[in-house]
Design an enzyme around this catalytic site. Structure first.
Site, PDB file in Angstrom:
ATOM      1  N   LEU A 102      25.498  45.681  47.125  1.00 28.28           N
ATOM      2  CA  LEU A 102      26.248  45.820  48.380  1.00 28.28           C
ATOM      3  C   LEU A 102      26.136  47.216  48.975  1.00 28.28           C
ATOM      4  O   LEU A 102      26.442  47.423  50.148  1.00 28.28           O
ATOM      5  CB  LEU A 102      27.721  45.479  48.144  1.00 28.28           C
ATOM      6  CG  LEU A 102      28.005  44.028  47.746  1.00 28.28           C
ATOM      7  CD1 LEU A 102      29.438  43.884  47.246  1.00 28.28           C
ATOM      8  CD2 LEU A 102      27.755  43.101  48.931  1.00 28.28           C
ATOM      9  N   TYR A 158      42.057  51.714  44.516  1.00 29.90           N
ATOM     10  CA  TYR A 158      41.604  50.334  44.745  1.00 29.90           C
ATOM     11  C   TYR A 158      42.345  49.706  45.928  1.00 29.90           C
ATOM     12  O   TYR A 158      41.722  49.134  46.836  1.00 29.90           O
ATOM     13  CB  TYR A 158      41.844  49.540  43.448  1.00 29.90           C
ATOM     14  CG  TYR A 158      41.751  48.044  43.582  1.00 29.90           C
ATOM     15  CD1 TYR A 158      40.552  47.430  43.936  1.00 29.90           C
ATOM     16  CD2 TYR A 158      42.866  47.236  43.336  1.00 29.90           C
ATOM     17  CE1 TYR A 158      40.478  46.040  44.048  1.00 29.90           C
ATOM     18  CE2 TYR A 158      42.796  45.863  43.444  1.00 29.90           C
ATOM     19  CZ  TYR A 158      41.591  45.272  43.807  1.00 29.90           C
ATOM     20  OH  TYR A 158      41.518  43.903  43.921  1.00 29.90           O
ATOM     21  N   LYS A 207      40.965  48.464  49.786  1.00 31.81           N
ATOM     22  CA  LYS A 207      41.132  47.126  50.376  1.00 31.81           C
ATOM     23  C   LYS A 207      41.863  47.221  51.725  1.00 31.81           C
ATOM     24  O   LYS A 207      41.602  46.405  52.621  1.00 31.81           O
ATOM     25  CB  LYS A 207      41.880  46.214  49.408  1.00 31.81           C
ATOM     26  CG  LYS A 207      41.082  45.895  48.139  1.00 31.81           C
ATOM     27  CD  LYS A 207      39.891  45.005  48.443  1.00 31.81           C
ATOM     28  CE  LYS A 207      39.191  44.540  47.178  1.00 31.81           C
ATOM     29  NZ  LYS A 207      38.129  43.555  47.432  1.00 31.81           N
ATOM     30  N   ARG A 251      55.611  38.915  36.384  1.00 36.92           N
ATOM     31  CA  ARG A 251      55.123  39.359  37.697  1.00 36.92           C
ATOM     32  C   ARG A 251      54.262  38.279  38.348  1.00 36.92           C
ATOM     33  O   ARG A 251      54.351  38.018  39.542  1.00 36.92           O
ATOM     34  CB  ARG A 251      54.339  40.668  37.531  1.00 36.92           C
ATOM     35  CG  ARG A 251      53.776  41.207  38.810  1.00 36.92           C
ATOM     36  CD  ARG A 251      53.250  42.632  38.678  1.00 36.92           C
ATOM     37  NE  ARG A 251      52.500  42.956  39.867  1.00 36.92           N
ATOM     38  CZ  ARG A 251      51.189  42.783  39.998  1.00 36.92           C
ATOM     39  NH1 ARG A 251      50.466  42.353  38.980  1.00 36.92           N
ATOM     40  NH2 ARG A 251      50.588  43.059  41.133  1.00 36.92           N
TER      41      ARG A 251
HETATM   42  N1  NAD Z   1      41.203  37.984  40.492  1.00 36.74           N
HETATM   43  C1  NAD Z   1      42.288  38.185  41.200  1.00 36.74           C
HETATM   44  O1  NAD Z   1      43.329  37.613  40.915  1.00 36.74           O
HETATM   45  C2  NAD Z   1      42.242  39.090  42.417  1.00 36.74           C
HETATM   46  C3  NAD Z   1      43.446  39.571  42.940  1.00 36.74           C
HETATM   47  C4  NAD Z   1      43.409  40.352  44.087  1.00 36.74           C
HETATM   48  C5  NAD Z   1      42.187  40.633  44.702  1.00 36.74           C
HETATM   49  N2  NAD Z   1      41.036  40.163  44.144  1.00 36.74           N
HETATM   50  C6  NAD Z   1      39.760  40.492  44.814  1.00 36.74           C
HETATM   51  O2  NAD Z   1      38.955  39.317  44.862  1.00 36.74           O
HETATM   52  C7  NAD Z   1      37.594  39.650  44.632  1.00 36.74           C
HETATM   53  C8  NAD Z   1      37.062  38.856  43.455  1.00 36.74           C
HETATM   54  O3  NAD Z   1      37.864  39.121  42.315  1.00 36.74           O
HETATM   55  P1  NAD Z   1      37.355  38.773  40.848  1.00 36.74           P
HETATM   56  O4  NAD Z   1      38.550  38.731  39.980  1.00 36.74           O
HETATM   57  O5  NAD Z   1      36.436  37.625  40.897  1.00 36.74           O
HETATM   58  O6  NAD Z   1      36.555  40.114  40.516  1.00 36.74           O
HETATM   59  P2  NAD Z   1      35.382  40.339  39.459  1.00 36.74           P
HETATM   60  O7  NAD Z   1      35.422  41.772  39.056  1.00 36.74           O
HETATM   61  O8  NAD Z   1      35.412  39.294  38.392  1.00 36.74           O
HETATM   62  O9  NAD Z   1      34.070  40.082  40.344  1.00 36.74           O
HETATM   63  C9  NAD Z   1      33.614  40.995  41.293  1.00 36.74           C
HETATM   64  C10 NAD Z   1      32.086  40.883  41.331  1.00 36.74           C
HETATM   65  O10 NAD Z   1      31.583  41.807  42.310  1.00 36.74           O
HETATM   66  C11 NAD Z   1      30.348  42.273  41.828  1.00 36.74           C
HETATM   67  N3  NAD Z   1      30.023  43.566  42.412  1.00 36.74           N
HETATM   68  C12 NAD Z   1      30.704  44.738  42.243  1.00 36.74           C
HETATM   69  N4  NAD Z   1      30.058  45.723  42.877  1.00 36.74           N
HETATM   70  C13 NAD Z   1      28.950  45.180  43.448  1.00 36.74           C
HETATM   71  C14 NAD Z   1      27.887  45.701  44.237  1.00 36.74           C
HETATM   72  N5  NAD Z   1      27.820  47.011  44.562  1.00 36.74           N
HETATM   73  N6  NAD Z   1      26.925  44.861  44.639  1.00 36.74           N
HETATM   74  C15 NAD Z   1      26.971  43.545  44.342  1.00 36.74           C
HETATM   75  N7  NAD Z   1      27.945  42.985  43.582  1.00 36.74           N
HETATM   76  C16 NAD Z   1      28.918  43.804  43.149  1.00 36.74           C
HETATM   77  C17 NAD Z   1      30.542  42.402  40.316  1.00 36.74           C
HETATM   78  O11 NAD Z   1      29.270  42.366  39.635  1.00 36.74           O
HETATM   79  C18 NAD Z   1      31.425  41.218  39.990  1.00 36.74           C
HETATM   80  O12 NAD Z   1      30.695  40.113  39.501  1.00 36.74           O
HETATM   81  C19 NAD Z   1      37.529  41.148  44.435  1.00 36.74           C
HETATM   82  O13 NAD Z   1      37.178  41.746  45.663  1.00 36.74           O
HETATM   83  C20 NAD Z   1      38.941  41.516  44.045  1.00 36.74           C
HETATM   84  O14 NAD Z   1      39.258  42.834  44.425  1.00 36.74           O
HETATM   85  C21 NAD Z   1      41.028  39.427  43.016  1.00 36.74           C
END
Ligand code: NAD
Length: 273
Positions: free
Chosen positions: A55, A139, A143, A177
Site C-alpha cells: 500500500l 493508531y 484512522k 468491554r
Molecule cells: N479486527 C477488529 O476487530 C478491528 C477493529 C477495529 C478496526 N479494525 C480495522 O479493520 C482492518 C482489518 O482488521 P484485521 O483485524 O483484519 O487486521 P489484520 O492485522 O489481521 O489485517 C491487516 C492486513 O493488512 C495488511 N497490510 C498491512 N500493511 C500493509 C501494506 N503496507 N500493504 C499491504 N498490506 C498491508 C497486513 O499484511 C494484514 O494482513 C484494519 O484496518 C483494522 O485497523 C479491525
C-alpha cells in the site's frame, strides 16, 4: 459492482469477508503483502484474483485499482505500533488508496476505521455519528486521518465513502468491554454491503457494532442506511462475565471506551479528562 477489491485480505476481517462476499460480486480482487492462498495453496479460488501490492507504493496501488468498482480498505497496521510503521501503512497507505481510487474512477470506498478514534471518551458518554475524534493511540489518530481523507474525496471528487468505526469483529465477544463493542461477522458483512451498494451513499461514518444493549454508541446514520444488526453481545454476557470474574482490573482502562489503548502510556492525570 462487478469487481470488488479487498485490501488487507489476508487479515482476520479480510479472511471472513472473502468467505461472506464470495458470490455476492462476480470478482473479488484480494490484496495483501502477506500470502493469500486459500488453505495455503497460493491460488485464487473461483471468482477471485490475488494481488500482492504494498500500500505504500502509489503507482502500484493505482495499477491495483484497474477495473475495480468498489474497494473495501482493510489493509493497515491494526493496533498501536511505532510512528514509522503507522505512517507508512495507515497514513501513506490510506492516502494512496483514496487517491488511486480517484485516478481510476472507482465509485466507492468502504474504509475500516476503529473505535480507537474515539477511545478517550469515557464509557459513561454516549456518542453519535458527530462525535469529534478523541483518539487513544497513534493508531487511532491514523484512522481519524483516514476518515478525514474519506470526507475530502467524497466532497471534492464524488467518491461514495462509508467509514465503519469497527468495535471488534469476532465470532463472539470475549470480555466485558467487547460486550459493548462486539460486531459479528455477518453484521459486519451487512455494513460492508451497505457501503458497496447503497444508492444514496455520499459520505458517512457509522459504528461497526452489533445490536448490543451495552453499546456506547447511538447510530442514526447506520439506521438511515438500513443497517439492521442481527446479533447481540448480550446473549454471551453471562458466560463472559463469569469467565472474567476475579481477574485483575486496570482501573484506567475501565474508564475509557478505548480500554487498554487509552491506558497505555497514559500519565495518570484524570483531572483533565
Ligand atoms: N479486527 C477488529 O476487530 C478491528 C477493529 C477495529 C478496526 N479494525 C480495522 O479493520 C482492518 C482489518 O482488521 P484485521 O483485524 O483484519 O487486521 P489484520 O492485522 O489481521 O489485517 C491487516 C492486513 O493488512 C495488511 N497490510 C498491512 N500493511 C500493509 C501494506 N503496507 N500493504 C499491504 N498490506 C498491508 C497486513 O499484511 C494484514 O494482513 C484494519 O484496518 C483494522 O485497523 C479491525
Amino acid at each position: 459492482m462487478q469487481r470488488v477489491l479487498i485490501t488487507g485480505a489476508a487479515g482476520g476481517i479480510g479472511g471472513r469477508l472473502r468467505q461472506t462476499l464470495r458470490g455476492r460480486y462476480p470478482i473479488l480482487r484480494l490484496s495483501d503483502v502477506k500470502p493469500l492462498g486459500e488453505a495455503g495453496l497460493g491460488e485464487a479460488g473461483p471468482g477471485e484474483e490475488i494481488d500482492r501490492t504494498d500500500l505504500g507504493d502509489l503507482a502500484a496501488v493505482e495499477r491495483m485499482m484497474d477495473g475495480v468498482d468498489g474497494v473495501v480498505h482493510l489493509g493497515a497496521v491494526s493496533s498501536e505500533d511505532s510512528w514509522e510503521n503507522i505512517l507508512e501503512a495507515n497514513i501513506v497507505g490510506a492516502y494512496n488508496v483514496f487517491e488511486a481510487a480517484r485516478r481510476r474512477n472507482v465509485e466507492r470506498v468502504v474504509f475500516a476505521t476503529t473505535n480507537h478514534v474515539v477511545g478517550f471518551y469515557r464509557r459513561d458518554r454516549r456518542l453519535d455519528n458527530a462525535a469529534v475524534p478523541r483518539p487513544d493511540s497513534r493508531y487511532g489518530v491514523s484512522k481519524a486521518f483516514g476518515e478525514a481523507l474519506g470526507a475530502f474525496y467524497a466532497d471534492k471528487f464524488g467518491l461514495r465513502v462509508l467509514c465503519i468505526r469497527i468495535g471488534n469483529v469476532a465470532d463472539k465477544p470475549v470480555d466485558k468491554r467487547r460486550l459493548s463493542i462486539w460486531i459479528s461477522p455477518r453484521d459486519m458483512t451487512q455494513l460492508v454491503r451497505i457501503g458497496l451498494e447503497h444508492p444514496a451513499l455520499h459520505f458517512e461514518i457509522v459504528y461497526g457494532v452489533s445490536n448490543n444493549v451495552r453499546s456506547w454508541w447511538d447510530d442514526p446514520a447506520a439506521r438511515r442506511l438500513g443497517y439492521r444488526p442481527r446479533d447481540r453481545a448480550e446473549d454471551y454476557a453471562a458466560e463472559v462475565l463469569r469467565a472474567e470474574a476475579g481477574r485483575p482490573v486496570d482501573e484506567i482502562a475501565e474508564l475509557f471506551q478505548g480500554g487498554p489503548f487509552a491506558a497505555h502510556e497514559f500519565d495518570g492525570d484524570l483531572d483533565r479528562l
